[in-house]
Design an enzyme around this catalytic site. Structure first.
Site, short mmCIF file in Angstrom:
data_model
loop_
_atom_site.label_atom_id
_atom_site.label_comp_id
_atom_site.label_asym_id
_atom_site.label_seq_id
_atom_site.Cartn_x
_atom_site.Cartn_y
_atom_site.Cartn_z
N HIS A 96 8.07 -3.85 -1.21
CA HIS A 96 7.30 -4.23 -2.38
C HIS A 96 5.74 -5.01 -1.96
CE1 HIS A 96 11.23 -4.12 -4.85
NE2 HIS A 96 10.73 -3.19 -4.67
N ASP B 125 12.77 -4.10 -0.49
CA ASP B 125 12.14 -5.25 -1.17
C ASP B 125 11.02 -5.66 -0.67
OD1 ASP B 125 11.94 -7.68 -3.14
OD2 ASP B 125 13.90 -6.99 -3.83
#
Length: 485
Positions: free
Chosen positions: A309, A286
């Site tokens: 991310h 993430d």
């Protein structure tokens, strides 16, 4: 211009961006002397423990040692012959005490959800264990009452593997590894932590999972050189803390790249001040770093990001100010510079400086968005949510930003009353087309070296200043991309 390690001198930058950094004098931490050395009793083979060892927890002896250690000393976890592993449930750091994980040692988290269970104050005897379970989410996306209820339920579900609460100058150090085993089937279940998280995703169900390290009111907390693997959920969450340093941390999740590790953020500070993350390597499932709300005076210096991310602010983005990101490589992250929020969770954020950043294989090199919809990357149009917590981004500065491969750029404010303000100096995205630049309600100031973004389209776009030439070349990034360590 520099890329790569900047050393201590880089922490003392002066001039126009000095206020955008951790106000402490931060230097490389020093490992303290040990008050006690604990020898490993378990043996991991190919990074896995035998099923017969799952009940042999080291929790009590590690916690007892930390409770009895004097301030300024360390509890050292050490290999003993072929024994190289410790197995633990939740541990609590103590003020002034370092948990020292030696090279060759792995501290594994138990895969028994019962040991992590955190009971709510109104829990009754016989109530079911929440940790390691999921349930439908109350309310709809963006409704504050529903979100508050979710937060309370999640806190009642699982304790973290390691916590630092109401302590000062606690630390985790060493060249060993802490492994949360998010991939492993939970005892008594037919799924792993990660499989539970992915199964909950389609309907946005609540799921109760443990995190690797959660700190609250932990002034002076230090992570130094330690490796973090396979967290079931967020790796490091730090809140209500003045002075947090992560230096030379190596974070890799999932270690087995054939597996899927949802919602495994790297390092997430929130409601904290004086934060430094330096010389670290982050590859996860993430946000590599996600700055939550109300973070002030933070430095992110000379780090390497891989799968993840990107370098994020949000989605709870309000009250973030004086943030500096300087010297960063992002190698196949989904986003590069990412500020994400929407009208249900945003607010005023300002004095955000990004310098000397190289990216390759990044889908969205720049995404400054009031349009967040809980997706991996941002959409380019207003989703039409209603709310009063409107993102308002001011005094953003991008300097010497290079993407060596094409990607989309989004820089947007929500409307004319909430315009994003940004300065561009030497921003280059190789091969970007005019259609890949998405602008709305933004005031762009050009300074010094030029940018190759198309600044002529979009609604409510105002450009001032004059760029000097075409700007630097992405050749500046030729030697900065190196393998994960």
């Amino acid at each position: 211009m520099r890329f790569g390690l900047i050393g201590l001198a880089g922490l003392m930058t002066v001039g126009g961006v000095a206020v955008a950094q951790d106000t402490r004098f931060v230097k490389e931490p020093v490992i303290p002397a040990s008050c006690v050395v604990l020898g490993a009793k378990l043996q991991a083979v190919k990074d896995h423990l035998a099923d017969a060892d799952e009940g042999k927890l080291d929790t009590e002896r590690i916690q007892k040692a930390m409770d009895g250690c004097k301030t300024g000393q360390a509890v050292e976890l050490k290999t003993m012959g072929e024994s190289n592993a410790f197995l633990t449930g939740p541990l609590e750091l103590r003020s002034g005490v370092t948990l020292l994980v030696d090279e060759g040692v792995t501290l594994y988290g138990s895969r028994d959800p019962k040991v992590y269970e955190m009971r709510l104050p109104d829990a009754k005897p016989g109530d079911p264990i929440k940790c390691g379970t999921s349930l439908p989410r109350p309310g709809q996306f963006g409704q504050e009452a529903g979100m508050a209820q979710v937060a309370g339920l999640r806190r009642g579900g699982c304790r973290p593997l390691i916590s630092a609460t109401n302590v000062t100058d606690a630390a985790i150090m060493g060249d060993g590894t802490i492994d949360g085993r998010g991939y492993a089937k939970l005892l008594g279940k037919d799924f792993s932590w990660w499989e539970m998280a992915r199964k909950a995703e389609p309907k946005d169900d609540i799921y109760f999972s443990t995190r690797l390290l959660v700190a609250s009111h932990a002034d002076g907390l230090i992570l130094y050189r330690v490796t973090l693997h396979n967290s079931p959920n967020f790796h490091v969450a730090v809140n209500q803390t003045n002075g947090f340093t992560a230096w030379g941390v190596h974070l890799l999740t999932p270690v087995d790249k054939t597996l899927d590790a949802r919602n495994t953020d790297g390092i997430d500070p929130g409601s904290s001040t004086n934060v430094t993350i330096a010389h670290s390597w982050i590859d996860n499932g993430d946000d590599n770093i996600a700055i939550k709300a109300n973070v002030k005076h933070m430095s992110v210096l000379d780090n390497h990001f891989y799968t993840g991310h990107g370098m994020s602010i949000g989605s709870e983005a309000t009250g973030d100010e004086f943030i500096l990101v300087d010297g960063l490589t992002e190698d196949h992250t989904t986003s590069g510079i990412r500020i994400k929020s929407n009208v249900t969770r945003g607010g005023y954020d300002h004095d955000l400086t990004y310098k000397n950043i190289c990216m390759r294989g990044v889908k969205n090199p720049i995404a400054i968005s009031p349009y967040y919809t809980n997706q991996t990357t941002e959409g380019f149009v207003d989703p039409g949510y209603t709310g009063t917590k409107i993102p308002d981004y001011k005094k953003i500065r991008l300097e010497n930003i290079y993407a060596t491969t094409p990607g989309d750029v989004l820089i947007a404010g929500l409307n004319d009353d909430h315009r994003t303000e940004i300065t561009l100096k030497g921003v280059q995205v190789a091969g970007i087309t005019a259609a890949q630049t998405h602008l709305a309600f933004v005031d762009i100031a050009l300074e010094g070296a030029g940018s190759n973004l198309n600044l002529t389209g979009g609604k409510g776009v105002k450009v001032t200043g004059v760029a000097e030439g075409k700007g630097g070349s992405t050749d500046a990034c030729a030697n900065v991309f190196v393998p994960m360590r």
